[in-house]
Design an enzyme around this catalytic site. Sequence first.
Site, mmCIF file in Angstrom:
data_model
loop_
_atom_site.group_PDB
_atom_site.id
_atom_site.type_symbol
_atom_site.label_atom_id
_atom_site.label_comp_id
_atom_site.label_asym_id
_atom_site.label_seq_id
_atom_site.Cartn_x
_atom_site.Cartn_y
_atom_site.Cartn_z
ATOM 1 N N GLN A 1 0.741 -1.190 -0.053
ATOM 2 C CA GLN A 1 -0.080 -0.014 -0.045
ATOM 3 C C GLN A 1 0.927 1.362 0.000
ATOM 4 O OE1 GLN A 1 -1.491 0.828 4.373
ATOM 5 N NE2 GLN A 1 -1.776 -1.336 4.125
ATOM 6 N N HIS B 1 0.197 5.940 0.795
ATOM 7 C CA HIS B 1 -0.880 6.990 1.165
ATOM 8 C C HIS B 1 -0.477 8.261 0.399
ATOM 9 C CE1 HIS B 1 -1.694 4.373 4.215
ATOM 10 N NE2 HIS B 1 -0.324 4.386 4.862
ATOM 11 N N GLU C 1 2.831 8.629 8.537
ATOM 12 C CA GLU C 1 2.669 7.800 9.885
ATOM 13 C C GLU C 1 3.878 7.487 10.161
ATOM 14 O OE1 GLU C 1 0.180 4.843 7.830
ATOM 15 O OE2 GLU C 1 1.856 3.379 7.547
ATOM 16 N N HIS D 1 4.770 0.542 1.150
ATOM 17 C CA HIS D 1 5.295 -0.466 2.135
ATOM 18 C C HIS D 1 4.367 -1.387 2.504
ATOM 19 C CE1 HIS D 1 2.235 2.681 3.561
ATOM 20 N NE2 HIS D 1 2.112 1.894 4.636
ATOM 21 N N ARG E 1 -4.180 0.295 -2.422
ATOM 22 C CA ARG E 1 -3.527 -0.920 -2.245
ATOM 23 C C ARG E 1 -3.249 -1.492 -3.634
ATOM 24 N NH1 ARG E 1 -7.888 -0.520 1.469
ATOM 25 N NH2 ARG E 1 -7.291 -0.445 3.434
#
Length: 364
Positions: free
Chosen positions: A95, A97, A120, A234, A253
């Site tokens: 996935q 972001h 994150e 990642h 994804r």
Amino acid sequence: MQPLTNPVKDYAWGSRTDIAALTGRPVPSPGPEAEIWFGTHPAGPSLLAADGRSLADVVGADPLGQLGPATVARHGERLPYLMKLIAVAQPLSLQVHPSAEQAVDGHSRGVYGDPWPKPELVCALTPFDALAGFRSPEQAAMLLSRLNVPALKDVVTLLEAGSLLDALHALLGRRDAIEQAVWAASAVHHPDYDLVVRLARRYPGDPACLAPLLLRRHKLAPGQALFLGAGVLHCYLDGFGVEIMGSSDNVVRAGLTAKPVDVEELLRVTDPDAGPLPVEARDGVYATPSPEFRLRRVAVDGDVRLDGGLPRILLCVEGEVRADALDLRAGDSAFVPAAHPPVTLGGSGLVFSAEPGPAGHPAG
């Protein structure tokens, strides 16, 4: 200061031991427990233990008092971060972001549920294993060519030319080559190829099983942390940790999941040059480039003072700690509004404090 109750997410990749053991419940749990969310995100807001009100509603009713003028000025009338306990027993999806700009654009087109980015940081509570960021094209080409699978020759050629995204695109379309590639990987005794075989057992026929040959592997010891900004491809593999992120659930994804995949969007937002950033705690603080959050790890042995003026969520993960007059045991959490005076932590234990990023980083 308000004690919280927090939603548990039962995603299939979750552990049946980590969260249950930390919170003092019977082990194993009846089903997988992947995450506990601490924050105000609409997909799983925390509740005030005293009366069951949503923390999101509490913040919305008094944003200046709960968040403080500085946070409102930088991030609007919303808590900008989301903290989680994350318990990975099986690999997550491959996935990425989106950035702040990509999130706004994608939200306007109905691609993303949130108009906010999702940088994150994960801090390990136990040994934590992850794939994140691309290897050098030369190394990836060498690892893939070692399988000697003719159907993957064009992928190897693209890697040798330095075209990482084109190579990833080609690889994700090679379902016809996976069985032979996994068979070849099983004959090579090396951790990267062992991981390919492990992923293929869980997701047979998925070309993303070959991702370990393109991505770098990171193993964190307890207390170590890894920051993932926008565009970093990642996959978390195993481990238990505390995670903090921008308050967004935007995930794209490409495989290793039963959830919907969007390869074209993933390729659009993936930055092949973006890598993860190992973060060492300085005075307990994990500093990152993110304006949305900062994570503080506080080993309490005697009194420790936390400044006021910021909206904090406190999470105890070990021992017994007193936050002013509130007792916290492992798994307990509390929201500290910005208007609250400085907090004194006492007792003996380990507490994580989530808070907005410091001034000086531009808000997303």
